[in-house]
Design an enzyme around this catalytic site. Structure first.
Site, PDB file in Angstrom:
ATOM      1  N   HIS A   1       0.944  -1.338   0.012  1.00 28.68           N
ATOM      2  CA  HIS A   1       0.033  -0.026  -0.159  1.00 28.68           C
ATOM      3  C   HIS A   1       0.970   1.185   0.037  1.00 28.68           C
ATOM      4  O   HIS A   1       1.595   1.727   1.035  1.00 28.68           O
ATOM      5  CB  HIS A   1      -0.896  -0.016   1.085  1.00 28.68           C
ATOM      6  CG  HIS A   1      -2.004   1.254   1.237  1.00 28.68           C
ATOM      7  ND1 HIS A   1      -3.053   0.888   0.931  1.00 28.68           N
ATOM      8  CD2 HIS A   1      -1.749   2.447   1.476  1.00 28.68           C
ATOM      9  CE1 HIS A   1      -3.822   1.999   0.985  1.00 28.68           C
ATOM     10  NE2 HIS A   1      -2.947   3.032   1.453  1.00 28.68           N
TER      11      HIS A   1
ATOM     12  N   HIS B   1       1.433   5.403  -1.941  1.00 28.47           N
ATOM     13  CA  HIS B   1       0.945   6.479  -2.651  1.00 28.47           C
ATOM     14  C   HIS B   1       2.085   7.234  -3.599  1.00 28.47           C
ATOM     15  O   HIS B   1       2.472   8.262  -3.013  1.00 28.47           O
ATOM     16  CB  HIS B   1       0.225   7.671  -2.082  1.00 28.47           C
ATOM     17  CG  HIS B   1      -1.233   6.768  -1.576  1.00 28.47           C
ATOM     18  ND1 HIS B   1      -2.502   7.030  -2.205  1.00 28.47           N
ATOM     19  CD2 HIS B   1      -1.439   6.586  -0.523  1.00 28.47           C
ATOM     20  CE1 HIS B   1      -3.403   6.530  -1.432  1.00 28.47           C
ATOM     21  NE2 HIS B   1      -2.724   6.114  -0.205  1.00 28.47           N
TER      22      HIS B   1
ATOM     23  N   GLN C   1     -10.045   9.290  -5.061  1.00 26.25           N
ATOM     24  CA  GLN C   1      -9.536   9.723  -3.920  1.00 26.25           C
ATOM     25  C   GLN C   1     -10.832  10.615  -3.123  1.00 26.25           C
ATOM     26  O   GLN C   1     -10.816  10.791  -2.156  1.00 26.25           O
ATOM     27  CB  GLN C   1      -8.329  10.507  -3.754  1.00 26.25           C
ATOM     28  CG  GLN C   1      -7.830  10.982  -2.699  1.00 26.25           C
ATOM     29  CD  GLN C   1      -6.146  11.014  -2.631  1.00 26.25           C
ATOM     30  OE1 GLN C   1      -5.668  10.650  -3.428  1.00 26.25           O
ATOM     31  NE2 GLN C   1      -5.839  11.705  -1.540  1.00 26.25           N
TER      32      GLN C   1
ATOM     33  N   HIS D   1      -9.464   1.695   0.201  1.00 27.72           N
ATOM     34  CA  HIS D   1      -9.030   2.256   1.578  1.00 27.72           C
ATOM     35  C   HIS D   1     -10.470   2.169   2.240  1.00 27.72           C
ATOM     36  O   HIS D   1     -11.673   2.505   1.784  1.00 27.72           O
ATOM     37  CB  HIS D   1      -8.951   3.814   1.320  1.00 27.72           C
ATOM     38  CG  HIS D   1      -7.700   4.173   0.693  1.00 27.72           C
ATOM     39  ND1 HIS D   1      -7.093   3.623  -0.344  1.00 27.72           N
ATOM     40  CD2 HIS D   1      -6.609   4.825   1.111  1.00 27.72           C
ATOM     41  CE1 HIS D   1      -5.978   4.313  -0.589  1.00 27.72           C
ATOM     42  NE2 HIS D   1      -5.525   4.934   0.479  1.00 27.72           N
TER      43      HIS D   1
ATOM     44  N   GLU E   1     -10.857   4.062   7.164  1.00 27.40           N
ATOM     45  CA  GLU E   1      -9.695   4.787   7.637  1.00 27.40           C
ATOM     46  C   GLU E   1     -10.202   6.167   8.755  1.00 27.40           C
ATOM     47  O   GLU E   1     -10.358   7.116   8.368  1.00 27.40           O
ATOM     48  CB  GLU E   1      -8.753   5.424   6.500  1.00 27.40           C
ATOM     49  CG  GLU E   1      -7.485   5.820   7.314  1.00 27.40           C
ATOM     50  CD  GLU E   1      -6.566   6.498   6.071  1.00 27.40           C
ATOM     51  OE1 GLU E   1      -5.582   6.764   6.274  1.00 27.40           O
ATOM     52  OE2 GLU E   1      -7.110   6.535   4.927  1.00 27.40           O
TER      53      GLU E   1
ATOM     54  N   ASP F   1       2.581   3.330   2.962  1.00 31.22           N
ATOM     55  CA  ASP F   1       1.630   4.326   2.617  1.00 31.22           C
ATOM     56  C   ASP F   1       2.130   5.713   1.986  1.00 31.22           C
ATOM     57  O   ASP F   1       1.870   6.089   0.966  1.00 31.22           O
ATOM     58  CB  ASP F   1       0.724   4.486   3.857  1.00 31.22           C
ATOM     59  CG  ASP F   1      -0.433   5.186   3.348  1.00 31.22           C
ATOM     60  OD1 ASP F   1      -1.052   5.535   2.619  1.00 31.22           O
ATOM     61  OD2 ASP F   1      -1.240   5.657   4.549  1.00 31.22           O
TER      62      ASP F   1
END
Length: 428
Positions: free
Chosen positions: A56, A58, A151, A209, A212, A308
């Protein structure tokens, strides 16, 4: 043979093992192999493992620290606001340059496979194009798997679903989502259904996701597991973060864990980020924020750790070191038993490799000769020291090397150096 590594210790505890390599694959593995090779490497009893895998990340935001400004509070909400400010000024060349630099760091750390989420809510799909180019460039030495990530919310952002479908058509690998960011719980559940049906129709993997949040009533993992079961997506679905589980009552979790297992859904925790971004509304006692890693593992769920973020709007630290991630995960989850610590090492190696569906990963004959030699005797010591990567090998070729971590000393009557490894009295 092209190469042979002598006298290695393997993660399962076997010692004095040789690994023979030919045509980019492991040709033989065992003690004292009677083979000749063009290159020989002496592990000197150190740990040799398959490469690290980050389940995971970005990459579209990585190394953007300070653009357009620094996250002064270090909070999730300021990070989201910063990303919104940065997106309009992003350029494809800058995205590619930052991502390529991070991939250099990854290889140096023995991290040879990364699943990265890429924002598809920008109608230009600029980040998608950039990371597809990065994927092409790094393919000889790093496996890069892209997740189409809405997102701003699949239903909350008017063009998100259309953009996600465009991204998949362009070559993005995995269907992403963020149900807890939708306007209502019902919209969140609907987004899970739509995305899972789309993935099932296209034969794709899913990584969302999910929850969270510190809100124990954020329960979209329940819907994700049920949809995986309904659509037969077992083994192809992951829920990332799952931080609301740390606040759920134990009775509900006792029902949820079997559902996750039956749905064949994997869990991906992100210890460095979960521990810093969650629990921000608490005074004391303050919640840790990471999902229930030991309980998920005990229930038979595949659990991986992800990095992440590295130096982006949400996290100002990091260097691509998955041993740092495992180190934080071990402490936050209180996994200090011997088997538990080894499970944390697995959570940054073989378990995420399985979640990503990496082919020919491992330490068996026929597997790719993708190997990391660590300045450590075993997985626990590797985590303790965040061990130096003495050698990183991709398809049998050395792609990175680092010296052992040794400090010179000038102390009367004491050794001339310290390597931070345990040397017992009477042992060489």
């Amino acid at each position: 043979m092209d190469a042979v590594i002598r006298n290695a210790t393997l993660p399962d505890g076997r010692q004095g093992i040789d690994i023979a390599i030919d045509a980019g694959r492991i040709a033989a593995i065992g003690p004292c192999l009677p083979v000749q090779a063009r290159q020989q490497f002496d592990a000197e009893g150190d740990l040799v493992t398959p490469p690290f895998v980050d389940a995971h990340f970005h990459m579209d935001a990585t190394l953007s620290y300070g653009l357009p400004r620094v996250n002064q509070s270090g909070t999730l909400l300021e990070g989201i606001a910063l990303w919104g400010e940065l997106k309009p000024s992003l350029s494809q060349d800058a995205l590619v340059e930052r991502a390529m630099q991070y991939c250099d760091w990854a290889v140096a750390r023995g991290l040879l496979a990364i699943r990265t989420h890429v924002d598809v809510c920008d109608d230009r799909l600029l980040a998608v194009e950039a990371l597809l180019e990065v994927k092409r460039r790094v393919a000889p030495y790093l496996d890069l798997q892209l997740v189409a990530f809405p997102q701003d919310g699949l239903l909350r952002s008017p063009t998100a679903f259309a953009n996600l479908k465009r991204a998949i058509a362009m070559g993005v690998d995995v269907v992403g989502g963020i149900p807890h960011f939708e306007r209502t719980m019902a919209d969140g559940a609907e987004s899970v259904r739509l995305l899972c049906e789309f993935a099932a129709d296209k034969g794709l993997r899913v990584d969302m996701h999910c929850d969270e949040s510190d809100d124990p009533l954020s329960r979209h993992i329940e819907t994700l597991a049920a949809e995986s079961n309904r659509l037969g997506l077992h083994g192809r679905v992951a829920g990332s973060h799952l931080t609301s589980m740390h606040s759920m009552d134990n009775y509900y979790v006792s029902k949820l864990l079997p559902l996750i297992r039956e749905g064949g859904v994997a869990a991906i925790a992100n210890p460095l980020i979960n521990i810093t971004l969650q629990g921000r509304h608490d005074s004391y006692p303050k919640r840790r924020g990471m999902t229930r890693v030991p309980e998920l593992m005990a229930a038979g769920v595949d659990v991986a750790f992800g990095h992440d973020c590295v130096m982006d709007p949400w996290y100002s630290l990091g260097s691509g070191d998955m041993l740092e991630v495992a180190h934080m995960g071990l402490h936050v989850a209180q996994m200090t038993g011997q088997q538990a610590m080894r499970a944390c090492f697995d959570a940054v190696t073989q378990t995420p490799a399985r979640i990503l569906g990496l082919e020919s990963y491992g330490l068996e004959e026929g597997c790719h000769a993708d190997l990391v030699m660590l300045d450590a005797a075993d997985p626990v010591e590797a985590i303790r020291l965040r061990a130096a990567r003495r050698m990183v090998m991709r398809r049998g070729e050395v792609v990175a090397e680092s010296p052992r971590a040794v400090a010179k000393l000038a102390l009367p009557g004491r050794p001339s150096q310290a390597d931070f490894r345990l040397h017992r009295a009477g042992q060489a």
